[in-house]
Write a protein that holds these residues in place. Sequence first.
Motif, PDB file in Angstrom:
ATOM      1  N   VAL A  20      65.505  19.829  17.814  1.00 15.73           N
ATOM      2  CA  VAL A  20      65.071  21.018  18.451  1.00 15.73           C
ATOM      3  C   VAL A  20      63.700  21.609  17.828  1.00 15.73           C
ATOM      4  O   VAL A  20      63.475  21.545  16.635  1.00 15.73           O
ATOM      5  N   GLN A  21      62.891  21.808  18.697  1.00 13.53           N
ATOM      6  CA  GLN A  21      61.419  22.032  18.431  1.00 13.53           C
ATOM      7  C   GLN A  21      61.365  23.519  18.788  1.00 13.53           C
ATOM      8  O   GLN A  21      61.519  23.894  19.816  1.00 13.53           O
ATOM      9  N   GLN A  22      60.874  24.469  17.855  1.00 13.31           N
ATOM     10  CA  GLN A  22      60.577  25.490  17.962  1.00 13.31           C
ATOM     11  C   GLN A  22      59.119  25.907  18.216  1.00 13.31           C
ATOM     12  O   GLN A  22      58.132  25.328  17.777  1.00 13.31           O
ATOM     13  N   ARG A  23      58.948  26.742  19.274  1.00 15.86           N
ATOM     14  CA  ARG A  23      57.572  27.004  19.800  1.00 15.86           C
ATOM     15  C   ARG A  23      57.191  28.096  18.878  1.00 15.86           C
ATOM     16  O   ARG A  23      57.720  28.930  18.813  1.00 15.86           O
ATOM     17  N   LEU A  24      55.872  27.941  18.515  1.00 11.22           N
ATOM     18  CA  LEU A  24      55.064  29.104  17.826  1.00 11.22           C
ATOM     19  C   LEU A  24      54.665  30.251  18.570  1.00 11.22           C
ATOM     20  O   LEU A  24      55.120  31.432  18.245  1.00 11.22           O
ATOM     21  N   TYR A  25      54.473  30.110  19.895  1.00 15.30           N
ATOM     22  CA  TYR A  25      54.218  31.193  20.932  1.00 15.30           C
ATOM     23  C   TYR A  25      54.754  30.783  22.051  1.00 15.30           C
ATOM     24  O   TYR A  25      54.238  30.242  22.877  1.00 15.30           O
ATOM     25  N   PRO A  26      55.915  31.392  22.072  1.00 18.40           N
ATOM     26  CA  PRO A  26      56.939  31.012  23.314  1.00 18.40           C
ATOM     27  C   PRO A  26      56.326  31.741  24.659  1.00 18.40           C
ATOM     28  O   PRO A  26      55.796  32.873  24.676  1.00 18.40           O
ATOM     29  N   PHE A  27      56.447  30.610  25.466  1.00 20.83           N
ATOM     30  CA  PHE A  27      55.833  31.049  26.944  1.00 20.83           C
ATOM     31  C   PHE A  27      54.410  31.723  27.010  1.00 20.83           C
ATOM     32  O   PHE A  27      54.302  32.225  28.045  1.00 20.83           O
ATOM     33  N   LEU A  28      53.667  31.031  26.260  1.00 23.73           N
ATOM     34  CA  LEU A  28      52.097  31.581  26.270  1.00 23.73           C
ATOM     35  C   LEU A  28      51.449  30.261  26.656  1.00 23.73           C
ATOM     36  O   LEU A  28      51.797  29.115  26.598  1.00 23.73           O
ATOM     37  N   GLU A  29      50.415  30.494  27.578  1.00 23.07           N
ATOM     38  CA  GLU A  29      49.681  29.485  28.246  1.00 23.07           C
ATOM     39  C   GLU A  29      48.169  29.914  28.087  1.00 23.07           C
ATOM     40  O   GLU A  29      48.003  31.098  27.760  1.00 23.07           O
ATOM     41  N   PRO A 105      45.333  24.212  24.674  1.00 26.70           N
ATOM     42  CA  PRO A 105      46.527  24.701  23.925  1.00 26.70           C
ATOM     43  C   PRO A 105      46.437  26.077  23.267  1.00 26.70           C
ATOM     44  O   PRO A 105      45.327  26.576  23.116  1.00 26.70           O
ATOM     45  N   ALA A 106      47.496  26.667  23.278  1.00 26.84           N
ATOM     46  CA  ALA A 106      47.617  28.137  22.760  1.00 26.84           C
ATOM     47  C   ALA A 106      47.134  28.224  21.358  1.00 26.84           C
ATOM     48  O   ALA A 106      47.370  27.236  20.583  1.00 26.84           O
ATOM     49  N   THR A 107      46.401  29.190  20.950  1.00 23.78           N
ATOM     50  CA  THR A 107      46.002  29.416  19.548  1.00 23.78           C
ATOM     51  C   THR A 107      46.742  30.719  18.882  1.00 23.78           C
ATOM     52  O   THR A 107      46.753  30.840  17.898  1.00 23.78           O
ATOM     53  N   GLY A 108      47.216  31.522  19.745  1.00 27.87           N
ATOM     54  CA  GLY A 108      47.924  32.940  19.148  1.00 27.87           C
ATOM     55  C   GLY A 108      46.848  33.751  18.938  1.00 27.87           C
ATOM     56  O   GLY A 108      47.473  34.699  17.982  1.00 27.87           O
ATOM     57  N   ASP A 109      45.877  33.873  19.443  1.00 24.90           N
ATOM     58  CA  ASP A 109      44.888  35.004  19.396  1.00 24.90           C
ATOM     59  C   ASP A 109      45.614  36.348  19.680  1.00 24.90           C
ATOM     60  O   ASP A 109      46.603  36.450  20.356  1.00 24.90           O
ATOM     61  N   ASP A 110      45.269  37.356  18.972  1.00 28.36           N
ATOM     62  CA  ASP A 110      45.924  38.900  19.288  1.00 28.36           C
ATOM     63  C   ASP A 110      44.910  39.754  19.917  1.00 28.36           C
ATOM     64  O   ASP A 110      45.093  41.005  19.638  1.00 28.36           O
ATOM     65  N   TRP A 111      43.601  39.473  20.517  1.00 33.25           N
ATOM     66  CA  TRP A 111      42.839  40.268  21.194  1.00 33.25           C
ATOM     67  C   TRP A 111      42.046  39.844  22.143  1.00 33.25           C
ATOM     68  O   TRP A 111      42.160  38.552  22.491  1.00 33.25           O
TER      69      TRP A 111
END
Length: 116
Positions: A20-29, A105-111
């Motif tokens: 089971v792999q957990q996504r860091l940022y679920p459902f983000l592209e 690839p998703a980076t997880g930016d928040d702005w």
Amino acid sequence: MARRSRSRAESTERRFVNRVQQRLYPFLERWQLLIHGRVQGVGFRNSCSRRAQDLGITGWVRNRQDGSVEVQAEGSPNAIAELRAWCEQGPPGARVLQVLPVRLPATGDDWFEVRF
């Protein structure tokens, strides 16, 4: 006979690799959009930034040396699709000829920001 200290389920769990792999940022592209046409000098960057923030998208937008505009946007697939549809029209005064999408690839930016 020796007494077992662990339950059988516990020992079985340890023998197998957990796949089971957990996504860091679920459902983000994350997508890069290169917009070609008459898109500089018409307020494209600021309008794009406002639209992205309304949709809850993060990333950035900037002008490129060749006269095009580059957008990197990260968010839900529906929000990205709406931003892409907006980019195909642009603000009043813009004449969009082509939008070239590239998945990143998703980076997880928040702005979301306008870059110069």
